[in-house]
Design a protein around this motif. Structure first.
Motif, PDB file in Angstrom:
ATOM      1  N   VAL A  13     -28.776  19.488 -44.381  1.00  0.00           N
ATOM      2  CA  VAL A  13     -29.417  20.302 -43.345  1.00  0.00           C
ATOM      3  C   VAL A  13     -29.941  19.433 -42.214  1.00  0.00           C
ATOM      4  CG1 VAL A  13     -31.303  21.900 -42.866  1.00  0.00           C
ATOM      5  CG2 VAL A  13     -29.982  22.142 -44.968  1.00  0.00           C
ATOM      6  N   PHE A  14     -30.630  18.359 -42.570  1.00  0.00           N
ATOM      7  CA  PHE A  14     -31.204  17.483 -41.540  1.00  0.00           C
ATOM      8  C   PHE A  14     -30.121  16.791 -40.720  1.00  0.00           C
ATOM      9  CE2 PHE A  14     -35.491  16.845 -43.857  1.00  0.00           C
ATOM     10  CZ  PHE A  14     -35.952  18.016 -43.281  1.00  0.00           C
ATOM     11  N   PHE A  15     -29.063  16.328 -41.349  1.00  0.00           N
ATOM     12  CA  PHE A  15     -27.988  15.667 -40.611  1.00  0.00           C
ATOM     13  C   PHE A  15     -27.343  16.616 -39.617  1.00  0.00           C
ATOM     14  CE2 PHE A  15     -27.039  12.358 -44.158  1.00  0.00           C
ATOM     15  CZ  PHE A  15     -28.171  11.659 -43.775  1.00  0.00           C
ATOM     16  N   PHE A  16     -27.176  17.868 -40.002  1.00  0.00           N
ATOM     17  CA  PHE A  16     -26.576  18.844 -39.096  1.00  0.00           C
ATOM     18  C   PHE A  16     -27.470  19.063 -37.875  1.00  0.00           C
ATOM     19  CE2 PHE A  16     -25.771  23.054 -37.421  1.00  0.00           C
ATOM     20  CZ  PHE A  16     -24.396  23.157 -37.431  1.00  0.00           C
ATOM     21  N   ILE A  17     -28.749  19.290 -38.110  1.00  0.00           N
ATOM     22  CA  ILE A  17     -29.667  19.573 -37.000  1.00  0.00           C
ATOM     23  C   ILE A  17     -29.841  18.347 -36.110  1.00  0.00           C
ATOM     24  CG2 ILE A  17     -32.034  20.228 -36.423  1.00  0.00           C
ATOM     25  CD1 ILE A  17     -32.083  21.924 -38.926  1.00  0.00           C
ATOM     26  N   TRP A  18     -29.974  17.162 -36.719  1.00  0.00           N
ATOM     27  CA  TRP A  18     -30.137  15.939 -35.918  1.00  0.00           C
ATOM     28  C   TRP A  18     -28.917  15.703 -35.034  1.00  0.00           C
ATOM     29  CZ3 TRP A  18     -32.097  12.424 -40.494  1.00  0.00           C
ATOM     30  CH2 TRP A  18     -33.415  12.784 -40.799  1.00  0.00           C
ATOM     31  N   THR A  19     -27.727  15.867 -35.590  1.00  0.00           N
ATOM     32  CA  THR A  19     -26.520  15.634 -34.802  1.00  0.00           C
ATOM     33  C   THR A  19     -26.358  16.687 -33.723  1.00  0.00           C
ATOM     34  OG1 THR A  19     -25.499  14.714 -36.809  1.00  0.00           O
ATOM     35  CG2 THR A  19     -24.044  15.216 -34.975  1.00  0.00           C
ATOM     36  N   TRP A  20     -26.724  17.916 -34.005  1.00  0.00           N
ATOM     37  CA  TRP A  20     -26.622  18.988 -33.011  1.00  0.00           C
ATOM     38  C   TRP A  20     -27.474  18.676 -31.786  1.00  0.00           C
ATOM     39  CZ3 TRP A  20     -23.968  23.769 -33.298  1.00  0.00           C
ATOM     40  CH2 TRP A  20     -24.258  24.672 -32.268  1.00  0.00           C
ATOM     41  N   ASN A  21     -28.639  18.091 -31.981  1.00  0.00           N
ATOM     42  CA  ASN A  21     -29.568  17.840 -30.885  1.00  0.00           C
ATOM     43  C   ASN A  21     -29.320  16.522 -30.161  1.00  0.00           C
ATOM     44  OD1 ASN A  21     -30.989  20.244 -31.381  1.00  0.00           O
ATOM     45  ND2 ASN A  21     -32.257  19.258 -32.933  1.00  0.00           N
ATOM     46  N   GLU A  22     -28.356  15.715 -30.607  1.00  0.00           N
ATOM     47  CA  GLU A  22     -28.112  14.425 -29.963  1.00  0.00           C
ATOM     48  C   GLU A  22     -27.522  14.622 -28.564  1.00  0.00           C
ATOM     49  OE1 GLU A  22     -28.924  11.501 -30.717  1.00  0.00           O
ATOM     50  OE2 GLU A  22     -29.619  11.774 -32.783  1.00  0.00           O
ATOM     51  N   PHE A  23     -27.910  13.702 -27.660  1.00  0.00           N
ATOM     52  CA  PHE A  23     -27.497  13.866 -26.266  1.00  0.00           C
ATOM     53  C   PHE A  23     -26.839  12.620 -25.674  1.00  0.00           C
ATOM     54  CE2 PHE A  23     -28.589  13.442 -21.721  1.00  0.00           C
ATOM     55  CZ  PHE A  23     -27.887  14.528 -21.220  1.00  0.00           C
ATOM     56  N   LEU A  24     -27.409  11.441 -25.894  1.00  0.00           N
ATOM     57  CA  LEU A  24     -26.989  10.251 -25.163  1.00  0.00           C
ATOM     58  C   LEU A  24     -25.552   9.853 -25.481  1.00  0.00           C
ATOM     59  CD1 LEU A  24     -27.631   7.953 -23.257  1.00  0.00           C
ATOM     60  CD2 LEU A  24     -28.565   6.667 -25.196  1.00  0.00           C
ATOM     61  N   ILE A  25     -25.244   9.635 -26.746  1.00  0.00           N
ATOM     62  CA  ILE A  25     -23.900   9.179 -27.121  1.00  0.00           C
ATOM     63  C   ILE A  25     -22.835  10.233 -26.800  1.00  0.00           C
ATOM     64  CG2 ILE A  25     -22.450   8.555 -29.101  1.00  0.00           C
ATOM     65  CD1 ILE A  25     -24.760   6.966 -30.194  1.00  0.00           C
ATOM     66  N   PRO A  26     -23.054  11.531 -27.098  1.00  0.00           N
ATOM     67  CA  PRO A  26     -22.051  12.517 -26.641  1.00  0.00           C
ATOM     68  C   PRO A  26     -21.891  12.553 -25.124  1.00  0.00           C
ATOM     69  CG  PRO A  26     -23.420  13.470 -28.347  1.00  0.00           C
ATOM     70  CD  PRO A  26     -24.045  12.160 -27.990  1.00  0.00           C
ATOM     71  N   LEU A  27     -22.971  12.315 -24.370  1.00  0.00           N
ATOM     72  CA  LEU A  27     -22.870  12.302 -22.912  1.00  0.00           C
ATOM     73  C   LEU A  27     -21.979  11.167 -22.429  1.00  0.00           C
ATOM     74  CD1 LEU A  27     -23.865  13.365 -20.137  1.00  0.00           C
ATOM     75  CD2 LEU A  27     -25.771  11.753 -20.339  1.00  0.00           C
TER      76      LEU A  27
END
Length: 299
Positions: free
Chosen positions: A224-238
């Motif tokens: 659950v935590f890995f899913f939510i943390w990855t969903w909210n990531e911004f810098l590397i996907p940008l």
């Protein structure tokens, strides 16, 4: 008299066999109600931003200008949500975020349990050094990782692909998962392992049939935590996902905000659309999360 005493003695036997004392209801003191009121107030304060976003997402720009952000909308206006959905192709963006976050959650949990099995139960040489490196990796800021990862992705031809982000975040999240699970598995009861080996189980069977069922609550929390943390990531996907077809929800929100192409109502609609999937995911797995948190130590 003798008959009467015998009957009374026999009638009292069932009560003595059970040995259960009558249930006593504990009275909650005033401090318990004070804590409850404080928690409710804290939850209300935390929900205020979500309420403001919800109000403004269904307003027209004119209503927002005339009455401000705290007024109730005059009706159910969906123009802001529709405009944002069409402008960023939100269906595609939502699919990208779900694919990346779901893949990272599953792969990171799988990699974490494999690493922790070797470190916590296998007790490989240099175990403490490996754990120290993993702990150091969790403290590094992502800004220091962007350029080396960007250079490597360019070299291997994975730049501007979802696979590159999945690989990066699988490694990052599994570093934390390995550190956590290795400390859990280091206290794993040895008699269970010895009994499984006596029964003829090999290492893989011990892992999947003995270890994983015992630590399943911890694995569910990490998922659950890995899913939510990855969903909210911004810098590397940008940095890695420059084409619109590969962008995630957080990147689409940031890019559109940076181009100053949204007013206040559309920004609220975009924030609402980006927040709803994670809230739904959390509600769906709330029971799994609560069971994992309330599960005791290894039995």
């Amino acid at each position: 008299m003798t008959v009467t005493l015998t009957k009374s003695t026999s009638a009292a036997k069932p009560a003595s066999r059970t040995g259960k004392a009558p249930k006593r209801h504990r009275r909650r003191g005033p401090s318990a109600y004070v804590v409850l009121v404080a928690l409710i107030a804290l939850a209300g304060v935390m929900l205020i931003p979500f309420g403001v976003v919800l109000l403004n997402a269904f307003k027209t720009p004119q209503e927002y200008t005339d009455h401000g952000p705290l007024s109730a909308p005059g009706g159910l206006h969906l123009e802001g949500i529709q405009d944002f959905w069409d402008r960023v192709n939100f269906g595609r963006v939502l699919f990208n975020s779900a694919l990346i976050s779901g893949s990272v959650a599953v792969l990171a949990v799988l990699l974490s349990i494999l690493n922790a099995y070797a470190l916590g139960i296998g007790r490989i040489k240099g175990r403490m050094w490996v754990l120290a490196v993993l702990l150091l990796a969790n403290t590094l800021p992502q800004e220091s990782l962007v350029y080396p990862l960007y250079f490597m992705a360019k070299k291997v031809g994975l730049y501007d692909t979802r696979l590159s982000v999945i690989i990066v975040y699988t490694v990052i999240q599994s570093a934390f998962g390995t550190y956590l699970l290795s400390s859990v598995l280091s206290t794993f009861p040895r008699p269970l392992l010895e009994a499984a080996r006596i029964d003829g189980a090999n290492r893989w069977q011990v892992l999947w049939r003995v270890v994983v069922p015992v630590v399943r609550p911890t694995l569910s929390i990490l998922l659950v935590f890995f899913f939510i943390w990855t969903w909210n990531e911004f810098l590397i996907p940008l940095v890695f996902l420059i084409s619109q077809d590969n962008q995630t929800v957080s990147v689409a929100l940031g890019v559109l905000q940076g181009q100053r192409m949204m007013d206040a109502t559309m920004s609220s609609a975009a924030a609402l659309l980006g927040l709803v999937p994670t809230v739904l995911f959390f509600l769906v797995f709330q029971r799994t999360l609560s069971r994992g948190l309330t599960a005791g130590a290894i039995k």
